[in-house]
Design a protein around this motif. Structure first.
Motif, PDB file in Angstrom:
ATOM      1  N   UNK A 140       7.210   2.283   5.094  1.00 61.80           N
ATOM      2  CA  UNK A 140       7.856   3.422   4.435  1.00 61.80           C
ATOM      3  C   UNK A 140       9.377   3.261   4.432  1.00 61.80           C
ATOM      4  N   UNK A 141       9.934   2.788   5.531  1.00 59.54           N
ATOM      5  CA  UNK A 141      11.390   2.587   5.610  1.00 59.54           C
ATOM      6  C   UNK A 141      11.884   1.565   4.601  1.00 59.54           C
ATOM      7  N   UNK A 142      11.137   0.488   4.441  1.00 55.22           N
ATOM      8  CA  UNK A 142      11.619  -0.646   3.657  1.00 55.22           C
ATOM      9  C   UNK A 142      11.000  -0.715   2.267  1.00 55.22           C
ATOM     10  N   UNK A 143      10.184   0.279   1.893  1.00 59.17           N
ATOM     11  CA  UNK A 143       9.566   0.263   0.572  1.00 59.17           C
ATOM     12  C   UNK A 143       8.562  -0.862   0.403  1.00 59.17           C
ATOM     13  N   UNK A 144       7.828  -1.174   1.479  1.00 60.93           N
ATOM     14  CA  UNK A 144       6.835  -2.246   1.450  1.00 60.93           C
ATOM     15  C   UNK A 144       5.428  -1.664   1.306  1.00 60.93           C
ATOM     16  N   UNK A 145       4.467  -2.542   1.102  1.00 62.21           N
ATOM     17  CA  UNK A 145       3.067  -2.148   0.935  1.00 62.21           C
ATOM     18  C   UNK A 145       2.254  -2.694   2.098  1.00 62.21           C
ATOM     19  N   UNK A 146       1.327  -1.892   2.602  1.00 65.33           N
ATOM     20  CA  UNK A 146       0.382  -2.369   3.602  1.00 65.33           C
ATOM     21  C   UNK A 146      -0.864  -2.878   2.894  1.00 65.33           C
ATOM     22  N   UNK A 147      -1.242  -4.124   3.183  1.00 68.73           N
ATOM     23  CA  UNK A 147      -2.501  -4.656   2.670  1.00 68.73           C
ATOM     24  C   UNK A 147      -3.498  -4.659   3.823  1.00 68.73           C
ATOM     25  N   UNK A 148      -4.532  -3.832   3.700  1.00 71.35           N
ATOM     26  CA  UNK A 148      -5.476  -3.632   4.789  1.00 71.35           C
ATOM     27  C   UNK A 148      -6.638  -4.612   4.712  1.00 71.35           C
ATOM     28  N   UNK A 149      -6.991  -5.191   5.860  1.00 76.13           N
ATOM     29  CA  UNK A 149      -8.214  -5.976   5.984  1.00 76.13           C
ATOM     30  C   UNK A 149      -9.258  -5.074   6.618  1.00 76.13           C
TER      31      UNK A 149
END
Length: 402
Positions: A140-149
């Motif tokens: 959220x801080x860095x504007x990234x995406x979580x890719x969940x396994x």
């Protein structure tokens, strides 16, 4: 053939270590050594001597004489004895959560700075909650995406799953070496290789392996690692965590919590921050010296016993627990790998009423812990746990279920 608890204890080359732990001579059955290890008996004298001699006798001089260097000196000992890490790559201090934040944030910042297209953190759905929460916050801080396994709670991340998840957008992969719920033991060298082939960094959470399962960070070519010291390292409630940063990355990463202890000259008190060389730059605030004292007693025992012998005892204990569960708990299913080579230092047994069973057991001084869904977790600390204790504990589980 050696089959009874008495025979197994008589044949155990590490049985002599049990008497060195406070409370191990009582009838209490302790199945939660992977949450909080028993205190080493010698730690009481060590803490008392520290209060009288170092703190009480040397006072503020202690910082100049030894305390300033203790985070990295103890980190080097930890690396040598349990982590397979050469000197200069491990430091002790802060909590696990703080170390996770510092190293995750440093890793993704470096990745994005190097390649702006690396916008994903890969993490599994059964990773320890703190790891997931920290990753969510950083994304959220860095504007990234979580890719969940997506993983089964009775297993863990496989090579095929990670291969499918990583790619040119991956900045960081966050993995548990031993899964906190199932005890699945990850293939760390292979998973690290897969992440590196995709151009990503890897952070290993060693909380459920350090001190019980051999770790070879340098051999794996690991990038980063974090672990706690109150489980199999028996440092006591809230004892400080540790962080590992591979030498090749130390000059490349910018740690985000810039405190005075990580400054190149902490007592300069200058207007700007200049990071210290090497691992020292990843230290932030004043180290929790008292919290490091007790852990030294356990680290000495681990070195004396040898981590490979400890792992052999751990495998024997968990295998015995599985054997007893198979024989006496027909209504229970194993929620851990049956193959000991794929299992860390604990065993999880599943039944829909295990929450009630756990509460009943605690009232009679049998102490496992509970993890949803329906998992009674049996954490067996190799140096302080006997086979007789395992036998009595499993018998108590059977009685509680009845």
């Amino acid at each position: 053939m050696v089959t009874t608890a008495a025979e197994l204890d008589a044949a155990d080359p590490l049985a002599r270590f049990r008497e060195r732990f406070v409370g191990a001579d009582t009838d209490l059955v302790y199945f939660d050594g992977n949450s909080l290890g028993r205190p080493v008996a010698s730690a009481a004298d060590r803490l008392g001597e520290f209060v009288r001699q170092e703190w009480g006798g040397r006072l503020i001089r202690g910082w100049d004489e030894s305390w300033m260097e203790l985070p990295t000196r103890l980190g080097d000992d930890l690396g040598r004895v349990t982590l397979g890490a050469a000197a200069g790559q491990t430091a002790v201090g802060d909590s696990t959560t703080v170390w996770l934040y510092k190293l995750m944030r440093a890793a993704v910042d470096h990745a994005v700075r190097t390649d702006p297209g690396r916008t994903e953190i890969v993490i599994d759905t059964d990773n320890f909650p703190t790891d997931r929460y920290v990753a969510e916050g950083i994304a959220a801080e860095r504007g990234l995406t979580l890719r969940w396994i997506e993983v089964d709670t009775s297993t863990g991340v496989t090579a095929d799953q990670l291969t499918d998840a990583v790619g040119e957008c991956t900045a960081l992969v966050v993995l548990n070496h031993v899964a906190y719920r199932s005890a699945w033991l990850a293939d760390a060298p292979e998973l690290t290789r897969i992440a590196h082939a995709a151009g990503a960094l890897v952070l290993w959470d060693l909380c459920h392996s350090a001190g019980a399962v051999p770790v070879a960070l340098d051999e794996w070519d690991a990038d980063l690692a974090v672990g706690c010291t109150y489980k199999y390292l028996n440092g006591g409630p809230g004892s400080p965590a540790f962080g590992y940063v591979n030498t090749r990355l130390q000059g490349e990463l910018t740690q985000p919590i810039q405190g005075w202890m990580g400054h190149a000259d902490p007592f300069l008190m200058g207007p700007g921050y200049t990071p210290a060389p090497g691992m020292r730059r990843f230290i932030s605030g004043t180290p929790p010296i008292l919290g490091m004292v007790a852990m030294q007693s356990m680290l000495e025992l681990v070195e004396e016993a040898g981590i490979d012998a400890i792992r052999a005892k751990s495998v024997a204990l968990t295998s015995y627990a599985v054997e007893l569960a198979d024989a006496t708990l027909p209504e229970v299913t194993l929620a851990s790998p049956r193959d000991a080579a794929l299992r860390g230092g604990h065993v999880t047994l599943h039944h829909d009423r295990m929450r009630e069973v756990t509460a009943r057991l605690w009232r009679r001084d049998v102490i496992p812990d509970y993890r949803d869904p329906g998992g009674l977790r049996i954490g067996l600390s190799p140096l302080s746990t006997s086979f007789d204790e395992v036998e009595r504990g499993i018998a108590a589980v059977a009685e509680a279920l009845r």
